[in-house]
Design a protein around this motif. Structure first.
Motif, PDB file in Angstrom:
ATOM      1  N   ALA A 231     -19.143  15.422 -16.064  1.00 17.09           N
ATOM      2  CA  ALA A 231     -19.109  16.276 -17.394  1.00 17.09           C
ATOM      3  C   ALA A 231     -18.572  17.681 -17.790  1.00 17.09           C
ATOM      4  CB  ALA A 231     -20.085  16.180 -17.757  1.00 17.09           C
ATOM      5  N   ASP A 232     -18.852  18.495 -15.708  1.00 15.38           N
ATOM      6  CA  ASP A 232     -18.593  19.811 -15.840  1.00 15.38           C
ATOM      7  C   ASP A 232     -17.107  19.889 -15.094  1.00 15.38           C
ATOM      8  OD1 ASP A 232     -20.427  21.542 -17.001  1.00 15.38           O
ATOM      9  OD2 ASP A 232     -21.403  20.353 -15.301  1.00 15.38           O
TER      10      ASP A 232
ATOM     11  N   ILE B 229      -7.086  23.299 -27.665  1.00 13.22           N
ATOM     12  CA  ILE B 229      -7.283  24.224 -29.450  1.00 13.22           C
ATOM     13  C   ILE B 229      -6.274  24.194 -29.779  1.00 13.22           C
ATOM     14  CG2 ILE B 229      -9.469  24.102 -28.883  1.00 13.22           C
ATOM     15  CD1 ILE B 229      -9.468  27.111 -28.486  1.00 13.22           C
TER      16      ILE B 229
ATOM     17  N   PHE C  31     -16.575  15.409 -20.309  1.00 19.34           N
ATOM     18  CA  PHE C  31     -17.610  16.436 -21.700  1.00 19.34           C
ATOM     19  C   PHE C  31     -16.545  15.753 -22.695  1.00 19.34           C
ATOM     20  CE2 PHE C  31     -19.780  18.554 -24.856  1.00 19.34           C
ATOM     21  CZ  PHE C  31     -21.157  18.286 -24.477  1.00 19.34           C
ATOM     22  N   VAL C  32     -15.705  17.002 -23.426  1.00 19.15           N
ATOM     23  CA  VAL C  32     -15.098  16.790 -24.409  1.00 19.15           C
ATOM     24  C   VAL C  32     -14.666  15.545 -24.368  1.00 19.15           C
ATOM     25  CG1 VAL C  32     -12.144  17.231 -24.493  1.00 19.15           C
ATOM     26  CG2 VAL C  32     -13.969  18.879 -23.649  1.00 19.15           C
TER      27      VAL C  32
ATOM     28  N   ASN D 130     -15.170  13.279 -22.752  1.00 18.87           N
ATOM     29  CA  ASN D 130     -16.198  11.251 -24.101  1.00 18.87           C
ATOM     30  C   ASN D 130     -16.709  11.951 -25.314  1.00 18.87           C
ATOM     31  OD1 ASN D 130     -19.953  10.872 -24.183  1.00 18.87           O
ATOM     32  ND2 ASN D 130     -18.351   9.543 -22.454  1.00 18.87           N
ATOM     33  N   VAL D 131     -16.898  13.616 -25.934  1.00 23.77           N
ATOM     34  CA  VAL D 131     -17.776  13.699 -27.117  1.00 23.77           C
ATOM     35  C   VAL D 131     -15.776  13.065 -27.990  1.00 23.77           C
ATOM     36  CG1 VAL D 131     -17.475  15.292 -28.246  1.00 23.77           C
ATOM     37  CG2 VAL D 131     -18.695  15.680 -26.988  1.00 23.77           C
TER      38      VAL D 131
ATOM     39  N   LYS E 103     -16.251   9.066 -28.636  1.00 27.99           N
ATOM     40  CA  LYS E 103     -16.897   8.810 -29.352  1.00 27.99           C
ATOM     41  C   LYS E 103     -17.380   8.992 -30.897  1.00 27.99           C
ATOM     42  CE  LYS E 103     -20.477   7.996 -25.846  1.00 27.99           C
ATOM     43  NZ  LYS E 103     -21.421   8.809 -25.257  1.00 27.99           N
ATOM     44  N   THR E 104     -16.383  10.369 -31.371  1.00 24.75           N
ATOM     45  CA  THR E 104     -16.304  10.779 -32.483  1.00 24.75           C
ATOM     46  C   THR E 104     -14.701   9.937 -33.460  1.00 24.75           C
ATOM     47  OG1 THR E 104     -16.659  13.136 -31.460  1.00 24.75           O
ATOM     48  CG2 THR E 104     -15.400  12.646 -33.690  1.00 24.75           C
TER      49      THR E 104
ATOM     50  N   GLY F 250     -16.951   6.984 -34.470  1.00 20.55           N
ATOM     51  CA  GLY F 250     -17.253   7.243 -35.554  1.00 20.55           C
ATOM     52  C   GLY F 250     -16.729   7.520 -36.618  1.00 20.55           C
TER      53      GLY F 250
ATOM     54  N   LEU G 176     -24.387  18.524 -29.984  1.00 25.55           N
ATOM     55  CA  LEU G 176     -23.669  18.096 -29.508  1.00 25.55           C
ATOM     56  C   LEU G 176     -23.391  17.504 -28.492  1.00 25.55           C
ATOM     57  CD1 LEU G 176     -21.025  16.258 -31.048  1.00 25.55           C
ATOM     58  CD2 LEU G 176     -19.402  18.171 -30.130  1.00 25.55           C
ATOM     59  N   ASN G 177     -24.115  15.990 -28.308  1.00 30.79           N
ATOM     60  CA  ASN G 177     -23.688  15.549 -26.420  1.00 30.79           C
ATOM     61  C   ASN G 177     -22.934  14.542 -26.282  1.00 30.79           C
ATOM     62  OD1 ASN G 177     -24.727  16.167 -24.354  1.00 30.79           O
ATOM     63  ND2 ASN G 177     -26.170  17.055 -24.317  1.00 30.79           N
ATOM     64  N   ILE G 178     -23.110  14.490 -25.138  1.00 26.75           N
ATOM     65  CA  ILE G 178     -22.854  12.857 -24.414  1.00 26.75           C
ATOM     66  C   ILE G 178     -23.294  12.028 -23.835  1.00 26.75           C
ATOM     67  CG2 ILE G 178     -20.571  13.672 -23.878  1.00 26.75           C
ATOM     68  CD1 ILE G 178     -21.579  13.628 -21.128  1.00 26.75           C
ATOM     69  N   GLY G 179     -24.854  11.984 -24.575  1.00 22.00           N
ATOM     70  CA  GLY G 179     -25.806  10.741 -24.739  1.00 22.00           C
ATOM     71  C   GLY G 179     -27.263  11.656 -25.573  1.00 22.00           C
TER      72      GLY G 179
ATOM     73  N   GLY H  12     -25.386  15.335 -20.366  1.00 23.50           N
ATOM     74  CA  GLY H  12     -24.731  16.695 -20.496  1.00 23.50           C
ATOM     75  C   GLY H  12     -23.681  17.321 -19.647  1.00 23.50           C
ATOM     76  N   ASN H  13     -23.226  18.796 -20.041  1.00 24.92           N
ATOM     77  CA  ASN H  13     -22.998  19.484 -19.079  1.00 24.92           C
ATOM     78  C   ASN H  13     -23.785  20.556 -18.867  1.00 24.92           C
ATOM     79  OD1 ASN H  13     -22.157  20.598 -21.108  1.00 24.92           O
ATOM     80  ND2 ASN H  13     -19.971  21.028 -20.971  1.00 24.92           N
ATOM     81  N   ASP H  14     -23.698  21.095 -18.142  1.00 28.71           N
ATOM     82  CA  ASP H  14     -24.435  22.179 -17.467  1.00 28.71           C
ATOM     83  C   ASP H  14     -24.559  22.976 -19.033  1.00 28.71           C
ATOM     84  OD1 ASP H  14     -25.600  23.929 -15.396  1.00 28.71           O
ATOM     85  OD2 ASP H  14     -24.431  25.522 -15.624  1.00 28.71           O
TER      86      ASP H  14
ATOM     87  N   SER I  74     -25.183  22.295 -22.427  1.00 28.54           N
ATOM     88  CA  SER I  74     -25.380  21.662 -22.953  1.00 28.54           C
ATOM     89  C   SER I  74     -27.072  20.743 -22.048  1.00 28.54           C
ATOM     90  CB  SER I  74     -24.497  20.067 -23.289  1.00 28.54           C
ATOM     91  OG  SER I  74     -25.003  19.355 -22.007  1.00 28.54           O
TER      92      SER I  74
ATOM     93  N   GLU J 161     -24.638  12.520 -30.736  1.00 35.85           N
ATOM     94  CA  GLU J 161     -23.427  12.277 -29.726  1.00 35.85           C
ATOM     95  C   GLU J 161     -22.495  11.949 -31.233  1.00 35.85           C
ATOM     96  OE1 GLU J 161     -23.294   9.141 -27.050  1.00 35.85           O
ATOM     97  OE2 GLU J 161     -24.946   8.239 -27.979  1.00 35.85           O
ATOM     98  N   GLY J 162     -20.945  12.128 -30.851  1.00 35.48           N
ATOM     99  CA  GLY J 162     -19.867  11.670 -31.700  1.00 35.48           C
ATOM    100  C   GLY J 162     -20.090  11.051 -32.661  1.00 35.48           C
ATOM    101  N   LYS J 163     -19.891   9.818 -32.568  1.00 34.11           N
ATOM    102  CA  LYS J 163     -20.219   8.500 -32.175  1.00 34.11           C
ATOM    103  C   LYS J 163     -21.045   8.966 -33.951  1.00 34.11           C
ATOM    104  CE  LYS J 163     -22.202   5.773 -30.051  1.00 34.11           C
ATOM    105  NZ  LYS J 163     -22.509   4.685 -29.098  1.00 34.11           N
TER     106      LYS J 163
ATOM    107  N   GLY K 275     -17.378  25.964 -29.425  1.00 33.75           N
ATOM    108  CA  GLY K 275     -15.259  26.353 -30.197  1.00 33.75           C
ATOM    109  C   GLY K 275     -14.734  25.609 -29.936  1.00 33.75           C
ATOM    110  N   PHE K 276     -14.599  25.311 -28.134  1.00 38.00           N
ATOM    111  CA  PHE K 276     -13.698  24.364 -27.163  1.00 38.00           C
ATOM    112  C   PHE K 276     -13.813  23.054 -28.060  1.00 38.00           C
ATOM    113  CE2 PHE K 276     -11.257  21.727 -24.697  1.00 38.00           C
ATOM    114  CZ  PHE K 276     -10.392  22.421 -24.706  1.00 38.00           C
ATOM    115  N   VAL K 277     -15.226  22.362 -27.579  1.00 37.45           N
ATOM    116  CA  VAL K 277     -15.227  21.044 -27.913  1.00 37.45           C
ATOM    117  C   VAL K 277     -15.168  20.810 -29.740  1.00 37.45           C
ATOM    118  CG1 VAL K 277     -17.381  19.673 -28.415  1.00 37.45           C
ATOM    119  CG2 VAL K 277     -17.247  20.843 -25.810  1.00 37.45           C
TER     120      VAL K 277
ATOM    121  N   MET L  20     -12.503  18.409 -31.528  1.00 33.29           N
ATOM    122  CA  MET L  20     -13.293  17.604 -32.182  1.00 33.29           C
ATOM    123  C   MET L  20     -13.300  17.521 -33.386  1.00 33.29           C
ATOM    124  SD  MET L  20     -16.950  15.778 -32.446  1.00 33.29           S
ATOM    125  CE  MET L  20     -17.596  17.496 -33.613  1.00 33.29           C
TER     126      MET L  20
END
Lengths: 333, 333
Positions: free
Chosen positions: A146-147, A180, A228-229, A231-232, A235-236, A239, B178-181, B187-189, B191, B211-213, B227-229, B233
């Motif tokens: 994740a990091d 991005i 992290f990115v 996985n998001v 799943k996106t 979705g 928004l997270n990976i679970g 999550g990461n640090d 989140s 989650e994204g889905k 803003g990156f994630v 997405m």
């Protein structure tokens, strides 16, 4: 090749694993399968099917790791779990690869613990083979880390490149950094630093940043991102595809003319689903460890397990792990 | 409401802006529009259309900020640019909101510079109104801040909540991280830290990780991410939707039966496209500044500009900015 299946991994275990094994042998997806788990249960389940008894074996394991178990501690405590025993069989060279649809964290922890990391590899990553408009490509990391630091992403690029070279037979695979924007000045701290490191790396074919909207275009062989990115994003994608189909279905049900249209389009929808369906690919690969662990979806059905077996078999045949070991043996990074 | 359009923002400027203004006035999407940019060019373009001259004005600006310009420096140097002049008109209370399809970085920098941040707000964010299966929801940040700290994300949650409350008329809007679970330990640090801060915050209705889905399921009013994630997405969603349709088209063209089916499904595809089409929404909003800047897509056509005007008009009417100012005035964060 000989494939071990953690038979108590999936949400509906062990039926998908047992039936998946039977189907995989029937279709000659590998030479031999070993199902690991409670022997009596597996024997009862196997008895329901017609199969070549010389090609499906059972190895007893008294424990199972649950989805709710904490990854690291469960692996340490449950030494007689179906997962840990499957990996140990591979470590002992009794099988050539392992498939598990169990707790992803536990598969990672147990693989790391049992196989060990490839020398000089800082962090194993989960790599997924995906289908773009035109061809397969690899994306990593999709959830192990994740990091991440820039040096981790640089190694993912290397591991992904070797994977694309040996498993997908790509010559000089094109590596893109998920970002991005396409310009090298775009991104967050991690992607900016990774960009300059990748640019310096002469071993691999880094072609620059790639944006989310272009990863399915088929221009790139390896997409690199942090877990992290990745996985998001994964799943996106799931979705969005599900939403497109469910919205379409909803609208179709409102008109009989549309229903007729949908009927005529059934073969198209089927082909499309096949292209977008995860269970067609079977699973993700943990790269960077001294062994093959194919991580299948927890909700895998028999078909998904069958495909995961084919996938594990092909990875074992490709020699990817040996090539990665040799590469990192030779090189200083 | 009175809307200013940076008439030299989009890739094909100024035609989409001019035609979009004419259409917006024709459909009564606002009371009055001011087009900002080179007067002679705008006059020539406007002359091609039939429109109410009392409701579309031109304000001259001699410079334009290009897509390739560096955001911050171009804003400082090009004081007579169409963008900076449009924002200044809003600052001077000559108009109630601004629409620009120009360089996103420049719109952000110029808005921050001209309007200033809302007191106590650390970082403005780009918020997008999106369509889920069942209703609209807000996602932020989708690109203003590539690197974020937990306290930034907590403020995005607050700004998003106020936006959902006043613009979407949601009572006690549900906020998801928004997270990976879904579990709070995932999550990461960033989140993980944000999760615990949001949980402590009693002002807003934080309902946990998403989650994204699931973001298109329609359960959440506000999705919070860095803003990156968010940007990855968003662009991935665009890419997947485009890929699904292009793969479908490809398959359809292979069979005449499928072509007939597609013909019958045309109204369904049209409705679906409408739901998924970005240009239907018109633009994103920069939240956290003392003014309204609607950021439209660089590739906006007249319809997209028209919708951006409607969007800007509705935001101005909702009083979101004033409510946000009052909230941060009252509260210590």
């Amino acid at each position: 090749m000989r494939i071990a299946i953690d038979a108590f991994g999936s949400d509906n275990a062990p039926l998908p694993e047992v039936e998946g094994a039977v189907l995989a042998i029937k279709e000659n997806f590998c030479d031999e399968i070993t199902l690991i788990g409670k022997e009596d249960v597996l024997k009862n389940q196997l008895a329901k099917f017609d199969y070549d008894e010389n090609r499906i074996k059972i190895v007893h394991a008294s424990e199972t790791i649950e989805m709710s178990d904490k990854a690291a501690s469960s692996v340490r405590k449950k030494k007689d779990s179906s997962l840990v025993k499957a990996l140990q069989l591979h470590k002992d060279n009794q099988v050539d690869a392992v498939v598990s649809a169990g707790n992803t964290g536990a598969v990672m922890a147990a693989s790391l613990f049992t196989y060990g990391r490839i020398k000089k590899v800082l962090r194993p990553a989960i790599a997924l083979v995906m289908q773009s408009k035109t061809k397969q490509f690899i994306i990593l990391d999709v959830g192990a880390n994740a990091d991440c630091k820039p040096e981790h992403l640089v190694q993912f690029a290397g591991l992904g490149s070797l994977y694309a070279q040996y498993y997908l037979n790509r010559e000089n695979p094109k590596i893109g950094l998920l970002n991005i924007g396409e310009e090298e000045t775009k991104g967050n701290d991690l992607s900016l630093k990774t960009y300059s490191l990748l640019e310096e790396d002469k071993d691999f074919n880094f072609v620059g940043n790639i944006e989310g909207k272009h990863i399915l275009d088929g221009e790139i062989d390896v997409v690199v991102c942090d877990g992290f990115v990745g996985n998001v994003m994964l799943k996106t994608m799931e979705g969005v595809a599900m939403t497109v189909f469910s919205l379409m279905k909803e609208e179709i049900m409102k008109s009989w003319l549309a229903k007729v249209g949908a009927l005529l389009l059934k073969p198209v929808f089927k082909k499309l689903k096949l292209k977008l369906d995860h269970s067609e690919y079977g699973g993700a690969l943990l790269v960077g460890v001294n062994g093959i662990s194919v991580i299948a979806h927890g909700s895998s059905n028999a078909k998904a397990i069958k495909n995961a077996v084919r996938f594990a078999n092909n990875i074992a045949k490709s020699g990817f792990v040996q090539h990665a070991q040799e590469y990192y043996e030779r090189n200083k990074i």
